[in-house]
Design an enzyme around this catalytic site. Structure first.
Site, PDB file in Angstrom:
ATOM      1  CG  HIS A 118      -6.125  -0.476  -1.010  1.00 20.87           C
ATOM      2  ND1 HIS A 118      -7.438  -0.804  -1.289  1.00 20.87           N
ATOM      3  CD2 HIS A 118      -6.113  -0.049   0.276  1.00 20.87           C
ATOM      4  CE1 HIS A 118      -8.179  -0.576  -0.223  1.00 20.87           C
ATOM      5  NE2 HIS A 118      -7.391  -0.123   0.746  1.00 20.87           N
ATOM      6  CG  ASP A 119      -3.832  -1.350   3.724  1.00 19.90           C
ATOM      7  OD1 ASP A 119      -4.904  -1.230   3.095  1.00 19.90           O
ATOM      8  OD2 ASP A 119      -3.621  -0.776   4.821  1.00 19.90           O
ATOM      9  CG  ASN A 165     -14.470   0.354   3.070  1.00 22.59           C
ATOM     10  OD1 ASN A 165     -14.564  -0.161   1.972  1.00 22.59           O
ATOM     11  ND2 ASN A 165     -13.424   1.044   3.437  1.00 22.59           N
TER      12      ASN A 165
END
Length: 447
Positions: A216-217, A276
């Site tokens: 996951h970046d 997020n």
């Protein structure tokens, strides 16, 4: 030692060649390419074959290396049939197929998956799939690793974004998978970052291996945060902004769920406790709608624009799909009794001030819910180039903001590979020695 990082973002991809020597890591961009979704018959897809072709071109340009690592955005996946063939192009998380799911469905799952409610999480996407032909689910980096090596598997940090992962046990949440009626057979064995997938198949012509990194970046980016102490918050800022703290264990309280915080697995047993936030997507879509290419000029004009004229909620659902973002901003302002931006610089100022305020709220909530003291904010990723955003964030949080590295995901990717090949020492110290960093202080100003 030389390594290659394949770093796939939601709007572009890059293949980076890295040289590690003398306690430093030096990155060189071998190949960069756009990542453009494709709409077919009303469904938005990723062009994974185009991305794979561009990735191979970048690997050729990067030349011989010890290892290849792949990271990408989260939640999206490919499905393989029994012969290992891809069943259709992977659907883009911005597609509308999961827009009907609501937060109510997530309340009884948080104590297991610890995941922030987002309607496009893998869990909800799978509930919209026909899975009778599917034998294996591979997250996007795992799909590309499979095409390179022929080896199927799952990597921990990306698996933890699916909503089907037990964040305390750090494995698939098998009882939850069964309860949802999803076929257990499609979920492959999970491996930790640093494990070797296998050698690249001979016909591709690369005499090297693929290593599972923090795929996951954001997990790779957080691994490259140049922090000196645990008392930091991070903002991994690109198309999305991931805002949070690094912890030793998840926070699974009802208060945490209500605050919409997520617990995702990081390297070395850590938890990325974060929220997020929409990120630079809104600005990117405005630039596209305007046909504007002079971002630097717009940012300079925005720095001189009158502050505090209007704000938006970056996480309002209106801003999620592609489209005419300037009109959506104007409509939001009208709906909330504010004046619409009078010109492009004022719109840019509005977006960046709104992001900074969203960052402040997320950092304050993360500190309160986790009990972590925070004395510095590290802003990494493409947003570290945006001096106005960095200064506005320092002003909003009242904390110093250390900007950089810009290529944090690629750096974290490379350093996990290097450690798997025997590199010793603190990964974050390598970043501090290697990358230019700039500190913004509250009230420092840009004009």
């Amino acid at each position: 030692m030389r390594f290659t990082a394949v770093d796939l973002g939601a709007s572009s991809g890059r293949v980076m060649r890295a040289e590690i020597s003398g306690g430093r890591v030096d990155l060189v961009e071998a190949h960069r390419f756009p990542n453009r979704p494709v709409s077919v018959a009303g469904t938005l897809h990723w062009d994974v074959l185009g991305l794979y072709s561009q990735m191979l071109e970048g690997l050729r340009q990067a030349g011989p290396v010890e290892s290849i690592g792949i990271d990408s955005w989260a939640v999206d996946y490919g499905l393989l049939d029994g012969d290992g063939r891809l069943i259709g192009n992977p659907v883009h998380y911005r597609d509308a197929r999961t827009s009907g799911y609501t937060e109510r469905l997530d309340a009884d799952r948080y104590e297991v998956n610890g995941l922030q409610f987002l309607p496009f999480n893998t869990l909800y996407q799978l509930l919209e799939e026909r899975l009778d032909r599917a034998e294996t689910l591979l997250m996007i980096p795992d799909l590309f690793a499979y095409w390179l090596t022929g080896v199927r598997g799952a990597e921990l940090t990306n698996a933890s974004t699916t909503g089907l992962f037990d964040v305390a046990r750090r494995d698939w949440a098998r009882p939850l998978i069964d309860r949802l009626g999803l076929p257990a057979r499609i979920f492959p064995e999970i491996s930790e970052p640093g494990s070797v997938v296998g050698p690249v198949t001979a016909e591709l012509g690369f005499d090297t291996v693929v290593t599972r990194v923090a795929s996951h970046d954001t997990a790779s980016a957080v691994a490259a945060v140049p922090a000196r102490t645990p008392d930091f918050a991070y903002i991994s800022c690109g198309t999305w902004s991931l805002v949070g703290v690094e912890l030793d264990s998840p926070v699974l309280s009802e208060e945490s769920r209500a605050a919409n915080f997520t617990n995702e697995a990081g390297i070395d047993g850590t938890i990325r406790y974060l929220r997020n936030v929409m990120g630079l997507w809104i600005l990117q879509e405005c630039l596209r709608a305007w046909g504007e290419s002079d971002l630097e000029g717009l940012l300079q004009a925005a720095a001189h624009a009158k502050p505090g004229q209007m704000t938006i909620d970056p996480d309002d659902p209106a801003f999620l799909p592609p489209g005419d973002m300037p009109s959506r901003i104007a409509a939001y302002c009208e709906r909330t009794g504010q004046p619409a931006p009078a010109d492009r610089p004022q719109a840019v100022r509005c977006i960046l001030e709104s992001l900074a305020l969203a960052y402040q709220r997320a950092i304050s909530d993360a500190a309160r819910l986790s009990g972590r003291e925070i004395d510095v904010v590290h802003l990494v990723g493409g947003g570290a180039r945006n001096a106005l955003l960095c200064q506005l964030t320092a002003d909003a949080t009242g904390l110093p903001v250390v900007a950089g590295p810009v290529e944090a995901a690629a750096l974290g990717n490379v350093l996990v590979q290097a450690r798997a090949r025997g590199l010793a020492g603190d990964l974050r110290e390598f970043v501090r020695r290697s990358q230019p960093l700039r500190t913004y202080h509250p009230g420092g100003g840009l004009v």
